[in-house]
Write an enzyme that holds these catalytic residues in place. Structure first.
Site, PDB file in Angstrom:
ATOM      1  N   ASP A   1       0.830  -1.199   0.000  1.00  0.00           N
ATOM      2  CA  ASP A   1       0.000   0.000   0.000  1.00  0.00           C
ATOM      3  C   ASP A   1       0.869   1.256   0.000  1.00  0.00           C
ATOM      4  OD1 ASP A   1      -2.737   1.226   0.436  1.00  0.00           O
ATOM      5  OD2 ASP A   1      -1.725   1.979   2.227  1.00  0.00           O
TER       6      ASP A   1
ATOM      7  N   GLU B   1      14.397 -14.921  -0.606  1.00  0.00           N
ATOM      8  CA  GLU B   1      14.763 -16.001   0.310  1.00  0.00           C
ATOM      9  C   GLU B   1      13.765 -17.150   0.242  1.00  0.00           C
ATOM     10  OE1 GLU B   1      14.896 -14.304   4.188  1.00  0.00           O
ATOM     11  OE2 GLU B   1      16.407 -12.790   3.677  1.00  0.00           O
TER      12      GLU B   1
END
Length: 568
Positions: free
Chosen positions: A219, A279
């Site tokens: 956002d 990751e």
């Protein structure tokens, strides 16, 4: 000439699902209510997931469900690692992930890093700590101007109306410093120049990724960094992109003109987050960045930054042949230039629904984020639906990713007659009703036409916002399996899009199939032809794959404000 990139062409053969995905936005409080309190919840989403699988989407993006006082419908977060009881609990989220995975649907979480709720433990610590303390350094506190600091630190406006600064009161009752809130006063902005803020959000990202989230929608991704010195702005503007100058500006000039939007240091945050997502396997993040021009927006999706960003330039383009041609051409060039797919979107929870927008002629809509109320000229619902369906068919044939906002598959219009007594958007209150805000596009969905006062949204007929009477005829059960319905049109388009691998397709404009009022392109052997105005046009030979025109098979000509897909 083919204008898609080789990366897009090969996307279907690798794990980068986000390059071609159709992602369905869920506004949780308005999707489906399983608890019967009139507010949608996570269990409601889980129960309705088979309907979304039948629609043919690849992933869902859920607007915020974190713990929150709900001053801005959950975009005011008080705990980033817990579910608000209004929507359920963490077990309900885990159940949602499990069911979605079983159905082949990915779940994207909406993260709000620009600001928190004023009820967040960190802001409560800051507001009760002395000036210059480590607690206050987590947010943007400044001394005021004037003889006694009685004036705000600068002239920045709030997106929701009014000033972007609120003054604090010291423990002894005297006036204190001011804190920044680009949105509501209950949404103080974090100070992203403080490394502790970045560390905190690294932890939040991993928390949801570890629970199975497929990624994040970020956002206000372009708002986290404020320009050094917090300089005044020359033109007061409350839109998410800031004032757009008539003259052509360099990127540096644009950054200076809107000192709280799109500052260059934001890219370092983007890169930091990309490393966290890398990751994990097959995760993605999409930025809500109201950044123009498109060449500037494309810098947000370079290989080490966001995977996607919303193409707001496309969303804001009217139903106009020339302007649509330009925005698609520019989008493919800009995003392809950095090896990224373009995204395409027509509606979301912050803008007037596109079937209502398109019922108006250009220039006759209120400004971005203002909404349409009962005192505004009311839309031509039939005209808007016709154009909206045509625009959707044009969009879903394009290569790249696509976003669908809940309810648009039903053809839902904006609720344009919602009374002030029901409104909850902070914009309505901060402007004293001058701007009606975004409630009109957030009204709960109609699932069953004859199932209680809320049309099947809630188990007992309750609804946090009232639905207009017109929603009954748009109910999902009335459209299911009905030839020519908007729901079946979306299903057909998504089915063909996937079968013909159009998300990773080779795109070219097809002027040989056009006249002065039509626009045509070919993607992976599928001709997409839209008639924007004027007389009907005779269709070229080929297999009809999808159409927005009910009687096309009988007439054989494509009328104005209609779109057709033909296999050449």
């Amino acid at each position: 000439m083919v204008t898609t990139s080789p990366i897009l062409q090969n996307a279907v053969h690798n794990a980068e699902w986000w390059r071609t995905a159709v992602i369905y936005q869920i506004y949780p409080r308005s999707f489906a209510d399983a608890s019967g309190d009139g507010v949608g919840d996570l269990k409601g989403i889980t129960q309705r997931l088979p309907r979304l699988q039948a629609l043919g989407i690849d992933a869902i993006w859920c607007s915020p469900f974190f713990k929150s006082p709900q001053k801005d419908a959950g975009y005011d977060v008080s705990d980033y690692k817990d579910i608000d009881p209004l929507f359920g609990n963490l077990n309900d989220f885990d159940d949602l992930i499990t069911e979605a995975n079983a159905l082949g649907i990915k779940v994207i979480v909406d993260l709000v890093p620009n600001h928190s709720s004023d009820q967040h433990v960190l802001f409560q610590a800051a507001i009760n700590a002395p000036e210059g303390s480590a607690e206050r350094a987590m947010y943007v506190f400044r001394d005021g101007k004037g003889k006694n600091g009685e004036l705000p630190p600068n002239n920045w406006p709030s997106v929701f109306g009014g000033n972007a600064w609120t003054r604090t009161t010291n423990a002894d009752g005297t006036p204190g410093q001011w804190y920044l809130h680009i949105f509501d006063s209950t949404q103080p902005d974090f100070d992203w120049s403080n490394p502790k803020v970045a560390d905190m959000f690294d932890d939040v990202l991993r928390f949801w990724l570890d629970r199975g989230a497929a990624g994040f929608r970020i956002d206000v991704a372009h708002g986290m960094v404020k320009r050094a010195g917090l300089p005044d702005i020359k033109v007061i503007n409350t839109t998410m992109g800031g004032a757009q100058a008539e003259e052509v500006l360099t990127i540096e000039e644009l950054e200076a003109s809107t000192p709280f939007w799109g500052q260059p240091e934001v890219h370092e945050i983007n890169k930091r987050w990309r490393k966290v997502l890398d990751e994990y396997q097959d995760r993605a993040m999409c930025g809500e960045a109201w950044i123009m021009p498109l060449e500037r927006m494309a810098t947000w999706v370079r290989p080490d930054e966001y995977h996607q960003t919303f193409n707001f330039g496309y969303l804001e383009t009217p139903w106009n042949k020339q302007k649509m041609h330009k925005v698609v051409t520019d989008s493919l060039a800009a995003f392809g230039g950095v090896g990224a797919p373009s995204t395409w979107v027509l509606s979301n929870h912050d803008v007037v629904r596109h079937v209502t927008r398109m019922s108006y002629d250009e220039g006759n809509l209120p400004p971005q984020g203002d909404g349409i109320g009962p005192d505004f000229a009311q839309p031509d619902e039939a005209k808007g639906l016709r154009r909206g369906r045509a625009a959707t068919a044009f969009m879903l044939g394009l290569p790249g990713g696509a976003y669908i906002y809940q309810g648009e598959e039903l053809g839902l219009p904006e609720h344009t007659t919602l009374g002030g007594a029901y409104r909850q958007d902070p914009t309505w209150f901060r402007t004293k009703g001058e701007r009606v805000g975004r409630d009109g596009c957030r009204v709960p969905l109609p699932w069953e036409a004859h199932s209680g006062d809320s049309l099947g949204f809630s188990t007992n007929g309750e609804s946090w916002l009232p639905q207009p009477s017109s929603y009954a005829r748009y109910a999902r059960d009335l459209q299911e399996g009905v030839a020519g319905s908007t729901l079946e049109l979306y299903k057909r388009l998504l089915k063909v899009r996937k079968e013909m691998t159009m998300g990773a397709g080779e795109f070219r404009w097809a002027p040989e199939f056009q006249d002065e009022n039509t626009l045509a392109y070919v993607n992976n052997g599928v001709l997409v032809l839209s008639n924007f105005a004027g007389d009907p046009v005779v269709l070229p030979a080929g297999e009809l794959l999808a159409t927005t025109q009910h009687d096309l098979l009988i007439e054989g000509e494509l009328e104005h404000d209609q779109t057709v897909w033909i296999k050449l």
